[in-house]
Design a protein around this motif. Sequence first.
Motif, mmCIF file in Angstrom:
data_model
loop_
_atom_site.group_PDB
_atom_site.id
_atom_site.type_symbol
_atom_site.label_atom_id
_atom_site.label_comp_id
_atom_site.label_asym_id
_atom_site.label_seq_id
_atom_site.Cartn_x
_atom_site.Cartn_y
_atom_site.Cartn_z
ATOM 1 N N ASN A 74 3.062 -8.647 -10.618
ATOM 2 C CA ASN A 74 2.319 -9.558 -11.486
ATOM 3 C C ASN A 74 2.790 -11.000 -11.358
ATOM 4 O OD1 ASN A 74 0.701 -7.487 -12.454
ATOM 5 N ND2 ASN A 74 2.091 -7.033 -14.151
ATOM 6 N N ALA A 75 4.061 -11.182 -11.042
ATOM 7 C CA ALA A 75 4.578 -12.546 -10.881
ATOM 8 C C ALA A 75 3.908 -13.254 -9.703
ATOM 9 C CB ALA A 75 6.089 -12.509 -10.690
ATOM 10 N N LYS A 76 3.541 -12.476 -8.683
ATOM 11 C CA LYS A 76 2.902 -13.055 -7.497
ATOM 12 C C LYS A 76 1.397 -12.807 -7.475
ATOM 13 C CE LYS A 76 7.032 -12.602 -4.610
ATOM 14 N NZ LYS A 76 7.600 -12.031 -3.357
ATOM 15 N N ASN A 77 0.895 -12.161 -8.539
ATOM 16 C CA ASN A 77 -0.537 -11.838 -8.595
ATOM 17 C C ASN A 77 -1.001 -11.137 -7.327
ATOM 18 O OD1 ASN A 77 -0.933 -12.993 -11.166
ATOM 19 N ND2 ASN A 77 -1.200 -15.020 -10.278
ATOM 20 N N THR A 78 -0.220 -10.171 -6.911
ATOM 21 C CA THR A 78 -0.519 -9.456 -5.676
ATOM 22 C C THR A 78 -0.491 -7.954 -5.933
ATOM 23 O OG1 THR A 78 0.417 -11.231 -4.331
ATOM 24 C CG2 THR A 78 0.156 -9.081 -3.284
ATOM 25 N N VAL A 79 -1.449 -7.279 -5.371
ATOM 26 C CA VAL A 79 -1.517 -5.824 -5.457
ATOM 27 C C VAL A 79 -1.300 -5.257 -4.056
ATOM 28 C CG1 VAL A 79 -3.022 -3.853 -5.952
ATOM 29 C CG2 VAL A 79 -3.010 -5.833 -7.470
ATOM 30 N N PHE A 80 -0.540 -4.184 -3.992
ATOM 31 C CA PHE A 80 -0.204 -3.564 -2.713
ATOM 32 C C PHE A 80 -0.768 -2.148 -2.650
ATOM 33 C CE2 PHE A 80 2.632 -6.904 -1.564
ATOM 34 C CZ PHE A 80 3.206 -7.327 -2.750
ATOM 35 N N LEU A 81 -1.141 -1.742 -1.462
ATOM 36 C CA LEU A 81 -1.522 -0.356 -1.210
ATOM 37 C C LEU A 81 -0.644 0.159 -0.087
ATOM 38 C CD1 LEU A 81 -3.528 1.901 -2.052
ATOM 39 C CD2 LEU A 81 -4.888 1.235 -0.052
ATOM 40 N N GLN A 82 0.340 0.957 -0.458
ATOM 41 C CA GLN A 82 1.236 1.543 0.532
ATOM 42 C C GLN A 82 0.618 2.844 1.011
ATOM 43 O OE1 GLN A 82 4.454 0.376 1.781
ATOM 44 N NE2 GLN A 82 3.797 1.947 3.247
ATOM 45 N N MET A 83 0.427 2.947 2.314
ATOM 46 C CA MET A 83 -0.236 4.109 2.887
ATOM 47 C C MET A 83 0.733 4.845 3.794
ATOM 48 S SD MET A 83 -3.958 2.367 3.720
ATOM 49 C CE MET A 83 -3.306 1.230 4.936
ATOM 50 N N HIS A 84 0.947 6.115 3.500
ATOM 51 C CA HIS A 84 1.835 6.953 4.303
ATOM 52 C C HIS A 84 1.030 8.101 4.913
ATOM 53 C CE1 HIS A 84 5.483 4.962 3.037
ATOM 54 N NE2 HIS A 84 5.221 5.185 1.758
ATOM 55 N N ASN A 85 1.637 8.721 5.935
ATOM 56 C CA ASN A 85 1.028 9.895 6.579
ATOM 57 C C ASN A 85 -0.437 9.632 6.915
ATOM 58 O OD1 ASN A 85 0.818 12.489 7.595
ATOM 59 N ND2 ASN A 85 0.388 13.410 5.598
ATOM 60 N N LEU A 86 -0.678 8.510 7.557
ATOM 61 C CA LEU A 86 -2.042 8.127 7.871
ATOM 62 C C LEU A 86 -2.671 9.080 8.868
ATOM 63 C CD1 LEU A 86 -1.488 4.295 7.890
ATOM 64 C CD2 LEU A 86 -3.227 5.483 6.547
ATOM 65 N N LYS A 87 -3.964 9.287 8.708
ATOM 66 C CA LYS A 87 -4.722 10.198 9.544
ATOM 67 C C LYS A 87 -5.840 9.430 10.229
ATOM 68 C CE LYS A 87 -4.001 13.773 6.020
ATOM 69 N NZ LYS A 87 -4.675 14.734 5.111
ATOM 70 N N PRO A 88 -6.331 9.922 11.352
ATOM 71 C CA PRO A 88 -7.446 9.236 12.024
ATOM 72 C C PRO A 88 -8.646 9.025 11.095
ATOM 73 C CG PRO A 88 -6.471 10.831 13.504
ATOM 74 C CD PRO A 88 -5.811 11.032 12.166
#
Length: 126
Positions: A74-88
């Motif tokens: 919230n301090a940086k007004n940034t949202v992250f989407l961490q994606m693991h075990n990615l598939k085709p």
Amino acid sequence: EVQLVEPGGGLVQAGGSLRLSCAASGFAFDDYAIGWFRQAPGKEREGISCISHRDGSTYYADSVKGRFTISSDNAKNTVFLQMHNLKPEDTAVYYCAAELPFTPRANGFMSDPNHWGQGTQVTVSS
């Protein structure tokens, strides 16, 4: 004016990880949610995750649950989407979206986002 900027994206091998970010600005009040949609060629747009700025509640589509994690700085007004075990099948253009005020559906996802980022390509090779 609300702006959503999403650098990142890229090419990764199956099983790998990638983090998307969405830098938000211009919100006049705190009742909003930010999340991600994705759209693969020939497929419908899919809402995959969102987070409420009001209380931090999150939503995940079944297709990403357990592999993707959404978070916010919230301090940086940034949202992250961490994606693991990615598939085709995760290959798609990923769009950051915001809804204000946040009016969640029964499942907790955004009802009708009214601001969109430019989209970023994520490609997962097999």
